[in-house]
Design an enzyme around this catalytic site. Structure first.
Site, PDB file in Angstrom:
ATOM      1  N   HIS A 142      60.967  -9.496 -17.507  1.00 29.91           N
ATOM      2  CA  HIS A 142      61.259  -9.446 -16.060  1.00 29.91           C
ATOM      3  C   HIS A 142      62.706  -9.033 -15.826  1.00 29.91           C
ATOM      4  O   HIS A 142      62.979  -8.140 -15.002  1.00 29.91           O
ATOM      5  CB  HIS A 142      60.983 -10.823 -15.454  1.00 29.91           C
ATOM      6  N   GLU A 143      63.628  -9.669 -16.542  1.00 28.37           N
ATOM      7  CA  GLU A 143      65.046  -9.342 -16.356  1.00 28.37           C
ATOM      8  C   GLU A 143      65.367  -7.929 -16.843  1.00 28.37           C
ATOM      9  O   GLU A 143      66.159  -7.213 -16.217  1.00 28.37           O
ATOM     10  CB  GLU A 143      65.919 -10.372 -17.077  1.00 28.37           C
TER      11      GLU A 143
ATOM     12  N   HIS B 171      64.421  -5.499 -14.237  1.00 23.02           N
ATOM     13  CA  HIS B 171      65.466  -5.394 -13.218  1.00 23.02           C
ATOM     14  C   HIS B 171      66.538  -4.394 -13.662  1.00 23.02           C
ATOM     15  O   HIS B 171      66.994  -3.557 -12.873  1.00 23.02           O
ATOM     16  CB  HIS B 171      66.130  -6.760 -13.001  1.00 23.02           C
TER      17      HIS B 171
END
Length: 294
Positions: A147-148, A151
């Protein structure tokens, strides 16, 4: 609600303090046309320089601020198997995404949390909390890292900085037009700018600043859905769902200060306060992943 207030006040204070200082220094006078009207071209340039300037200065300082506010320690030489696994997992995901390996850090917090920041996708920082490593299994941590990393690969930090710059420009530009109009039309001031311009433009900046914060928060919420999808693509959809389910059960506290917007779960808000939330509710994010057909 206190955290929302602090977030709003921080953003508004930057614009207001800047505006007051510029007025005291007489910079606003360059926006006049022979003392009777506004030079809209000069005003727009002025608003854009300071609107985008502040946003990108914050972006440039984001890694330093993140490390300082959370106490995150960058892993340079892994000291144990967990740190070696973290570096290897992030390296594998970075190669899959076609970006440079970010700095990987751990910060001490009992709450499961993680964040990513940095000025560019090839100069970024990904950090996880000790609580995340303790409360989640390897599959769930892998999903959070995905997820990070999504980003980072999506350039979300730059995107939000650009959006913030646009709305800051809008606030500065429109607030001065409102102040000028009230000064001229209502108070019949024909030369220069009087106290009505000063007061009205500040009030307009406050109101428009609140609306601007809502816009930035909406964009941030959309980026969270996209990052969840990116994490699912990197680690697997079920792993991403399991990680979000774990976060929902843990009810982690937000990161300190302005870093709250960067945490994986964000701050839970209800009612009208949802308009200022940087993250969608975890329930919505989980449902979005479950509804994917691939």
């Amino acid at each position: 609600m206190r955290r929302i207030g602090l977030f709003l006040l921080t953003n508004l204070a930057v614009i207001l303090v800047l505006g007051v200082v510029l007025r005291l220094l007489g910079v606003d006078r360059v926006l006049d046309e022979s003392g009777s009207g506004l030079n809209y071209t000069n005003l727009l340039i002025f608003a854009a320089v300071f609107g985008f300037g502040g946003s990108f200065i914050s972006l440039a300082m984001s890694k330093w601020m993140a490390k300082r506010s959370t106490g995150a320690e960058v892993i340079t030489q892994p000291r144990n198997e967990t740190e070696r696994w973290l570096l290897a997992t992030v390296q594998r995901q970075a190669e899959k995404l076609g970006i440079k390996m970010p700095e990987v850090a751990i910060f001490h917090s009992p709450d499961p949390n993680a964040f990513a920041t940095g000025m560019t996708k090839n100069s970024s920082l990904v950090a996880v909390s000790t609580g995340l490593l303790q409360h989640m299994n390897a599959d769930e941590v892998e999903a959070v890292l995905g997820h990070e990393m999504a980003h980072v690969a999506n350039g979300d930090m730059v995107t939000l900085a650009l959006v913030q710059g646009v709305v800051n420009t809008f606030v500065i530009f429109v607030a001065r037009i409102v102040g000028h109009t009230v000064d001229r039309v209502v108070f019949k001031n024909e030369e220069g700018h009087g106290i009505a311009y000063f007061v009205t433009s500040i009030l307009a900046e406050i109101v428009l600043g609140i609306l601007a914060t809502m816009i930035v928060a909406w964009v941030s919420r959309q980026r969270e859905f996209r990052a969840d999808a990116g994490g699912a693509a990197l680690a697997g959809r079920m792993k991403m769902i399991a990680a979000l389910e774990r976060l929902r059960a843990a009810h982690p506290q937000p990161l300190p200060g302005e870093m709250a917007a960067f945490g994986i779960s964000g701050i839970r808000m209800d009612g009208i306060k949802k308009l200022f939330s940087t993250h969608p509710p975890l329930e919505q994010r989980i449902e979005a992943l479950k509804s994917q057909t691939h």
